[in-house]
Scaffold this motif. Structure first.
Motif, mmCIF file in Angstrom:
data_model
loop_
_atom_site.group_PDB
_atom_site.id
_atom_site.type_symbol
_atom_site.label_atom_id
_atom_site.label_comp_id
_atom_site.label_asym_id
_atom_site.label_seq_id
_atom_site.Cartn_x
_atom_site.Cartn_y
_atom_site.Cartn_z
ATOM 1 N N ILE A 193 0.866 -1.188 0.000
ATOM 2 C CA ILE A 193 0.000 0.000 0.000
ATOM 3 C C ILE A 193 0.898 1.233 0.000
ATOM 4 O O ILE A 193 1.963 1.238 0.620
ATOM 5 N N LYS A 194 0.494 2.257 -0.751
ATOM 6 C CA LYS A 194 1.325 3.463 -0.871
ATOM 7 C C LYS A 194 0.711 4.611 -0.096
ATOM 8 O O LYS A 194 -0.508 4.806 -0.090
ATOM 9 N N PHE A 195 1.570 5.378 0.585
ATOM 10 C CA PHE A 195 1.158 6.586 1.305
ATOM 11 C C PHE A 195 1.540 7.800 0.463
ATOM 12 O O PHE A 195 2.649 7.880 -0.060
ATOM 13 N N PHE A 196 0.596 8.752 0.371
ATOM 14 C CA PHE A 196 0.890 10.073 -0.170
ATOM 15 C C PHE A 196 0.627 11.074 0.955
ATOM 16 O O PHE A 196 -0.525 11.219 1.395
ATOM 17 N N LEU A 197 1.672 11.733 1.413
ATOM 18 C CA LEU A 197 1.559 12.642 2.553
ATOM 19 C C LEU A 197 1.709 14.088 2.112
ATOM 20 O O LEU A 197 2.620 14.432 1.353
ATOM 21 N N LYS A 198 0.790 14.912 2.605
ATOM 22 C CA LYS A 198 0.923 16.354 2.444
ATOM 23 C C LYS A 198 0.255 17.004 3.648
ATOM 24 O O LYS A 198 -0.201 16.313 4.554
ATOM 25 N N ASN A 199 0.202 18.306 3.673
ATOM 26 C CA ASN A 199 -0.233 19.041 4.864
ATOM 27 C C ASN A 199 -1.576 18.549 5.397
ATOM 28 O O ASN A 199 -2.619 18.706 4.749
ATOM 29 N N ASN A 200 -1.544 17.925 6.587
ATOM 30 C CA ASN A 200 -2.737 17.440 7.302
ATOM 31 C C ASN A 200 -3.600 16.475 6.492
ATOM 32 O O ASN A 200 -4.795 16.339 6.733
ATOM 33 N N GLU A 201 -2.987 15.765 5.547
ATOM 34 C CA GLU A 201 -3.733 14.786 4.760
ATOM 35 C C GLU A 201 -2.848 13.580 4.438
ATOM 36 O O GLU A 201 -1.669 13.727 4.095
ATOM 37 N N GLU A 223 -2.893 14.752 11.636
ATOM 38 C CA GLU A 223 -2.044 15.837 12.153
ATOM 39 C C GLU A 223 -0.662 15.664 11.532
ATOM 40 O O GLU A 223 0.134 14.839 11.976
ATOM 41 N N TYR A 224 -0.377 16.439 10.488
ATOM 42 C CA TYR A 224 0.894 16.323 9.787
ATOM 43 C C TYR A 224 1.229 17.647 9.123
ATOM 44 O O TYR A 224 0.416 18.218 8.389
ATOM 45 N N ASN A 225 2.444 18.135 9.359
ATOM 46 C CA ASN A 225 2.870 19.385 8.714
ATOM 47 C C ASN A 225 4.289 19.265 8.162
ATOM 48 O O ASN A 225 5.007 20.256 8.041
ATOM 49 N N GLY A 226 4.692 18.023 7.845
ATOM 50 C CA GLY A 226 6.003 17.813 7.239
ATOM 51 C C GLY A 226 5.954 18.046 5.739
ATOM 52 O O GLY A 226 4.935 18.463 5.184
ATOM 53 N N LYS A 227 7.065 17.706 5.081
ATOM 54 C CA LYS A 227 7.123 17.896 3.631
ATOM 55 C C LYS A 227 6.307 16.815 2.940
ATOM 56 O O LYS A 227 5.989 15.768 3.525
ATOM 57 N N GLU A 228 5.960 17.044 1.674
ATOM 58 C CA GLU A 228 5.224 16.045 0.913
ATOM 59 C C GLU A 228 6.101 14.810 0.712
ATOM 60 O O GLU A 228 7.306 14.918 0.473
#
Length: 368
Positions: free
Chosen positions: A284-292, A312-317
């Motif tokens: 499974i792949k994660f795509f992370l961006k601001n609060n999503e 709750e996430y404010n790191g880089k994409e």
């Protein structure tokens, strides 16, 4: 032929069932050495003692019973267990030895099983135990339950086929890894000297069955063996003769990018998204961006699933893949919120329980 002595006693069905359940996990149904598929039943004074061994692990259970005639006998452990578990709940069971047969009677049911006269059951001999400490059985049960899934099942990596138990500066540590993920647990524990041993995976599985969370657990260690004593059970096992890797070197010391989410909500989403993948390994792949956090999966036959979660996430994409089964096994151990710590798409992810600093999990990424 070994002489068969008399034997006659009654015992509560639930008490002997519990003991035989533990024993049946240690001995095989069939063995080239007949005695190694047996349980030895010995009645003396007001106690019935059950003993079994597979030469690597042995177990002794001491149970209260009403003894009419003292004596001992060996019978098939699995046959005895299968009989007792099918008997009615809440009744007493009578055992009586007559010549070469052991009769088992309960209510209107009666069974007769052959006794084994060849060979002897040898419990694992006690060494000179150089470490001896005590802790609540409930704590140890909690520790092993939350890390045992990370033990390796690869016989080629025998030093990972178990749990590494060691002490350091009055802290008891339990660690398991298969090279793809790592789980650890720590608790403050008064221990005179530091030690480190690898407990085999079978012993880990079996000791969980004998732990009574209402009692304390006594652990004794020698250079080659470990012994667990809890309530009515004494379980002794040989240790893995190997060196556990220096796991602390692979746990990141730097601060990474933190994501906080409810573990149950997270697990449900992973389970839904991975359902379209029919293969044994479910990436499974994660795509992370601001609060999503967007979860995405694609199967080999083009099935597709995606789900978006507010976190709750404010790191880089970041884009990174994982084995979904590894994640679900970790999340099943966390009841409240969990914290995921990322570094980059090629580095392992840390998973922490926000409500407990005792546990830490590490999962390596997958290329998808």
């Amino acid at each position: 032929m070994e002489e068969i002595s008399g034997l006659n006693f009654t015992i509560k069905r639930e008490n002997i069932l519990s003991a035989l359940s533990c024993i049946s996990g240690i001995v095989e149904r069939r063995n080239v050495i007949d005695a190694l598929s047996c349980v030895q039943i010995k009645a003396s004074q007001n106690t019935v003692t059950l003993t079994a061994s597979d030469l690597d692990i042995s177990i002794i259970a001491s149970l209260e019973a009403q003894i009419f005639t003292t004596g001992e006998v060996k019978v098939s452990a699995h046959m005895a267990y299968d009989i007792i578990r099918k008997l009615p709940i809440g009744l007493d069971v009578e055992f009586r030895l007559s010549n070469t047969k052991l009769s088992i009677t309960c209510g209107n049911s009666s069974f007769s099983v052959p006794v084994v006269t060849a060979g002897k059951i040898f419990p694992i001999e006690e060494d000179h135990f150089i470490f001896n400490f005590e802790l609540p059985a409930a704590d140890f049960f909690n520790f092993l339950t939350k890390i045992k899934f990370a033990m390796s099942a690869d016989d080629a990596r025998y030093n990972l086929n178990g749990v590494y138990i060691h002490s350091y500066k009055q802290t008891l540590c339990c660690v398991a890894t298969d090279g793809h993920r790592l789980s650890s647990a720590k608790i403050k524990q008064k221990i005179e000297d530091d030690f480190g041993v690898i407990v085999p995976r079978k012993a880990v599985t079996e000791v969980l069955k004998v732990l009574d969370e209402k009692h304390n657990l006594i652990i004794k260690l020698s250079q080659t063996k470990i012994q667990f004593e809890c309530s009515q059970y004494i379980l002794t096992s040989k240790l893995v003769d190997g060196t556990f890797p220096d796991y602390e070197k692979i746990i990141p010391a730097d601060e990474g990018m933190s994501l906080v989410i409810d573990s149950s909500k997270f697990a449900d989403a992973i389970d839904r998204v991975s359902v379209v993948i029919l293969d044994k390994v479910k990436p499974i792949k994660f795509f992370l961006k601001n609060n999503e956090l967007i979860l995405h999966s694609v199967s080999s036959d083009s099935n597709y699933a995606t789900e978006s979660l507010e976190v709750e996430y404010n790191g880089k994409e970041l884009e990174i893949g994982f084995n979904s089964r590894y994640l679900l096994e970790v999340l099943s151990c966390i009841k409240g919120k969990c914290e995921l710590i990322f570094y980059d798409e090629n580095s392992a992810m840390l998973i922490k329980d926000r409500d407990s600093k005792s546990f830490l999990h590490l999962v390596m990424p997958m290329r998808i």
